[in-house]
Scaffold this motif. Structure first.
Motif, PDB file in Angstrom:
ATOM      1  N   GLU A 352      37.092  45.021  41.272  1.00 49.91           N
ATOM      2  CA  GLU A 352      37.045  46.352  41.867  1.00 49.91           C
ATOM      3  C   GLU A 352      35.613  46.717  42.248  1.00 49.91           C
ATOM      4  N   GLU A 358      39.921  49.112  49.448  1.00 49.89           N
ATOM      5  CA  GLU A 358      40.754  48.150  50.170  1.00 49.89           C
ATOM      6  C   GLU A 358      40.588  46.731  49.654  1.00 49.89           C
ATOM      7  N   GLN A 361      43.099  46.913  46.819  1.00 50.78           N
ATOM      8  CA  GLN A 361      44.410  47.391  47.260  1.00 50.78           C
ATOM      9  C   GLN A 361      45.104  46.381  48.163  1.00 50.78           C
TER      10      GLN A 361
END
Length: 826
Positions: A352, A358, A361
């Motif tokens: 992360e 994105e 994700q």
């Protein structure tokens, strides 16, 4: 080649299928033969309608397989296309006829290349009904056994029964070999033992010698590891374990002296990193001792190489935090002091990064998709569901988890070097940033283009070595450098929060497509004459960014090859290390070419240290094979300072002439630039942590040994053609693994690879079996079934019944089992 629809299951050889409850089809794959046609192998899918009604055209079947061109019969009622690398789609075409309930469709296939092992077969099956891509139905693809010679790869060192029997005869046998608790990995340099014995009690007093002691990670490690073994630091007058610093002990800061006598134990070193090494030796000795009884001894020890590394790929298939910690424990135990953390590649981004959601994700999820607008296409394996965290395809480390991992490794003496694969191998990041661009394009153009990693005017469609299209960062885009600056800044903050400092970043640099820059107007405007100049510009610009932050860079060998002397003069001091990974054929000159050019060089070559290669050519041994095989002997045979004698057989199993291998190759002129060794575990074939462990154990023992003892005593004899000492050393190494290390690892809860039994029929027609370690059991069958612990136990030569075509044998040891050895009876 023929395709046929079958209307009775008897015609499908009584195939069995594993069927998801809601899937209308079940799928079986059967391997045919290598070289069914020149350069191609045959196989087939059997697709059965297991639904309650006739199956029309409203279904699609997706699967994964290493990228191969597929040839179908001209009248095939199905089309097979590759959606993305390794991701295939099967759809009915106009020739398809509805399939009645219970009927099956057989599709004969020809695939380009060679089938090596089960990892090269199809996986990741899922079915889509009525075009509903949002709800794929996962299915298990059943497969037939790989026990026919035409299914095997043809190599001189193929591990059939007689080959393994001969190998086990060379490396087994305990005559003249004994072990003590001081026989550990890595081997200590010097040891003097005495006649007295001591018993380490459950209560001890860990004491220090000076004010530096309270800051010692070594002391914390010792207390923690002792407590896990039922030995506690109670202080006071209990049995003393004294830690101390002596700057005069050695110029090697990793050196230590460990004294074990009945009056107490002491560890002395010039620095805390040496003290940590001494502590780890003490822990290993205790783990190999019987009931904490030790003979008195003095050990004086130090490593030959200060960089002892391991690269773990969590991008291609994910390993979660609890397992990563377990892996760090393993590295720390064996004094591997560096973890190169490969968390991003073409296939995924796994950490992360705040403010760039994105990346995780989109790029940490893989599933059933044709456009990758929400998540990446399924690669390697999975069930089509991008949200299923039980699949190795999906997942990432949160920021807090990354901080936790960095700290966990740091206090155990393992430095994590993050690898951000660039400019190639960047497809996952590019796809994620394109999704980000589209998300903001209509409302915030500045934000949409902030991290633009591509040239929108690029008309090219280049392909990487791994068959990925458009996977290279466009070095003319300022967004590339803003992106990397942001990622590195966030990593710096993570390291700060973990109580340490980010001072090295690995930037990859390998496998950039030769024509990646050919069609980019933005790159052409910069005036580069070729891709190499563009690459040099990128390396220089990124290093400027990092040097300003006090961070050095690392890279794969490509970052240090084919440059001018001026470029090398500027860049070499900015490099913390260069991984020399290729030593096959003419590339065997690469490590010394890099070192002689002034770069700190880490021997990371495929023929010794690619841990992800299969142990051998057996069809049930997982792993890649593009560079051959790597087992525990290949890693042990490495010679960092004699690279031309480091590989003993070529990819076909032929012995290598060391003298010829060194002809017309550069000598090592700057040995001081060989700073270390590193093992690589790429994750294309990994599916779970058990597989991680089996690839590493015991294969990494050779890496562990060679990182600490880089100049083996047998090397000079080998060069002279005298193999007596080499054979003894190899046999001792093998038995130390089997009799000392694997039992210890079993007690600590690790799983590991077990080698095959040998099998041959002697002149009397009797089945003879052998194993590489004493204490292994061998079970065998004559009827073609797979051996289990319920099968006959081989204890002495046994007659092979008339008419038997194949004997199968399997070894069992310490709760683990080998693949099946095949013995063809002629």
């Amino acid at each position: 080649m023929k395709l046929r629809q079958i209307f009775t299951m008897a015609a499908v050889a009584a195939a069995t299928f594993a069927t998801a409850a809601s899937s209308p089809i079940a799928v079986r794959w059967e391997m045919g033969a290598n070289e069914a046609q020149p350069g191609q192998y045959s196989s087939r899918f059997i697709i059965k309608n297991v639904g309650d009604s006739t199956l029309g055209r409203n279904w699609e079947f997706f699967f994964n397989q290493f990228s191969r061109s597929v040839k179908l019969p001209a009248d095939c009622p199905l089309d097979i296309t590759m959606v993305r690398t390794t991701y295939y789609r099967v759809v009915p075409n106009a020739r398809y006829k509805p399939l009645a309930k219970g009927d099956s469709l057989v599709v004969e296939l020809l695939m380009r290349g060679t089938f090596f092992n089960r990892c090269y077969g199809p996986a990741g099956g899922h079915v889509v009904m009525g075009g509903d891509m949002a709800h794929p139905i996962g299915i298990t693809i059943e497969k037939n056994p790989l026990d026919r010679p035409e299914q095997w790869v043809k190599k001189k060192n193929f591990p059939d029964g007689p080959w393994v029997y001969n190998h086990n005869s060379l490396v087994g046998g305990t005559e003249g070999i004994t072990f003590s608790p001081y026989d550990i990995f890595p081997s200590v340099k010097r040891i003097t033992t005495g006649g007295r014995e001591l018993y380490l009690p459950s209560m001890v007093a860990v004491t220090g010698a000076n004010a530096l002691f309270k800051h010692s990670l070594a002391r914390d490690y010792l207390v923690r590891e002792l407590s896990q073994r039922g030995i506690y630091d109670a202080g006071g007058s209990h049995f003393a374990i004294k830690l101390g610093y002596d700057k005069k002990l050695s110029n090697n800061l990793e050196a230590y002296r460990l004294t074990i006598i009945p009056e107490g134990i002491s560890i002395v070193a010039p620095d805390d990193i040496g003290l940590m090494n001494g502590v780890k030796t003490l822990i290993a000795v205790l783990d190999h001792a019987e009931n904490r009884h030790l003979d008195e001894a003095v050990i004086e020890d130090e490593p030959d190489l200060h960089y002892r590394g391991f690269m773990l790929d969590i991008a291609r298939n994910f390993t979660r935090l609890p397992q990563l910690k377990r892996f760090v424990d393993l590295l720390a135990y064996y004094k591997i002091n560096t973890l190169q953390f490969h968390f991003t590649d073409d296939e995924a981004w796994r950490v992360e990064i705040p403010d760039i959601p994105e990346l995780t994700q989109v790029a940490s999820r893989r599933g059933c998709t044709l456009d990758e607008k929400v998540f990446l296409a399924q690669i390697f394996d999975g069930n089509g569901n991008p949200n299923d965290l039980n699949q190795s395809a999906n997942g990432y480390l949160t920021r807090d988890e990354m901080v936790e991992l960095i700290k966990y490794a740091h206090v155990r003496g393992v430095k994590i070097i993050p690898e951000i694969e660039t400019p190639g191998h960047a497809r996952a990041a590019i796809v994620a940033m394109k999704v980000r661009h589209d998300r903001y394009a209509a409302t915030d153009t500045a934000r949409a283009n902030e991290y633009r990693l591509w040239d929108p005017d690029d008309t090219g469609a280049y392909e990487s070595t791994q068959n990925y299209k458009n996977n290279v960062l466009n070095v003319a885009q300022d967004g590339v450098y803003r992106f990397l600056d942001k990622v590195i800044h966030e990593l710096e903050l993570m390291y700060r929060d973990a109580g340490t400092k980010l001072d090295v970043v690995h930037l990859g640099g390998d496998d950039v497509s030769a024509n990646a820059c050919d069609y980019s107007p933005a790159i052409k405007r910069m005036g580069f004459k070729n891709n190499h100049e563009a690459s040099e510009y990128y390396i220089k610009r990124i290093s400027d960014l990092l040097i300003a932050r006090g961070i050095k860079i690392e890279g794969w060998q490509e970052v240090a090859l084919n440059h001018s002397e001026e470029f090398n003069r500027v860049m070499a001091p900015r490099m913390a290390g260069v991984n020399a990974w290729s030593t096959i054929g003419r590339n065997s000159k690469v490590p010394y070419t890099v070192a002689n050019s002034g770069y700190p060089t880490i021997i990371s070559n495929e023929t010794n240290f690619y841990i992800d290669f299969g142990y051998n050519w057996h069809p049930d041994e997982p792993g890649l094979h593009w560079g051959g095989c790597v087992d525990e002997f290949a890693s042990w045979r490495a010679q960092p300072f004699n690279i031309y004698s480091t590989t003993w057989v070529d990819i076909n199993g032929d012995k290598i002439d060391f003298a010829k291998a060194a002809q017309d190759k550069p000598a090592l002129e700057k040995p001081q630039n060989i700073i270390g060794v590193q093992g690589q575990l790429w994750a294309e074939t990994l599916r779970n942590f058990d597989m991680v462990q089996r690839f590493c154990l015991p294969k990494m023992m050779g890496l562990v040994e060679r990182g600490w003892n880089a100049r083996p005593a047998w090397a000079d004899r080998l060069a002279e053609g005298d193999t007596l000492l080499v054979d003894y050393a190899q046999r001792r190494y093998n038995l130390q693994i089997g009799l000392c290390e694997l039992p210890m690892l079993q007690r600590r809860g690790f799983v590991f690879h077990v080698p095959q039994p040998g099998a041959m029929v002697d002149k009397k027609g009797l089945l003879q079996c052998n194993t590489p370690y004493p204490g292994m059991t061998v079970h065998y069958t004559f009827d073609g079934s797979e051996p289990t612990t319920e099968s006959p136990l081989w204890t002495s030569p046994v007659a092979v019944p008339r008419g038997v075509k194949m004997v199968k044998a399997r070894a069992f040891y310490l709760g683990q089992e080998s693949v099946t050895t095949y013995l063809i009876i002629k």
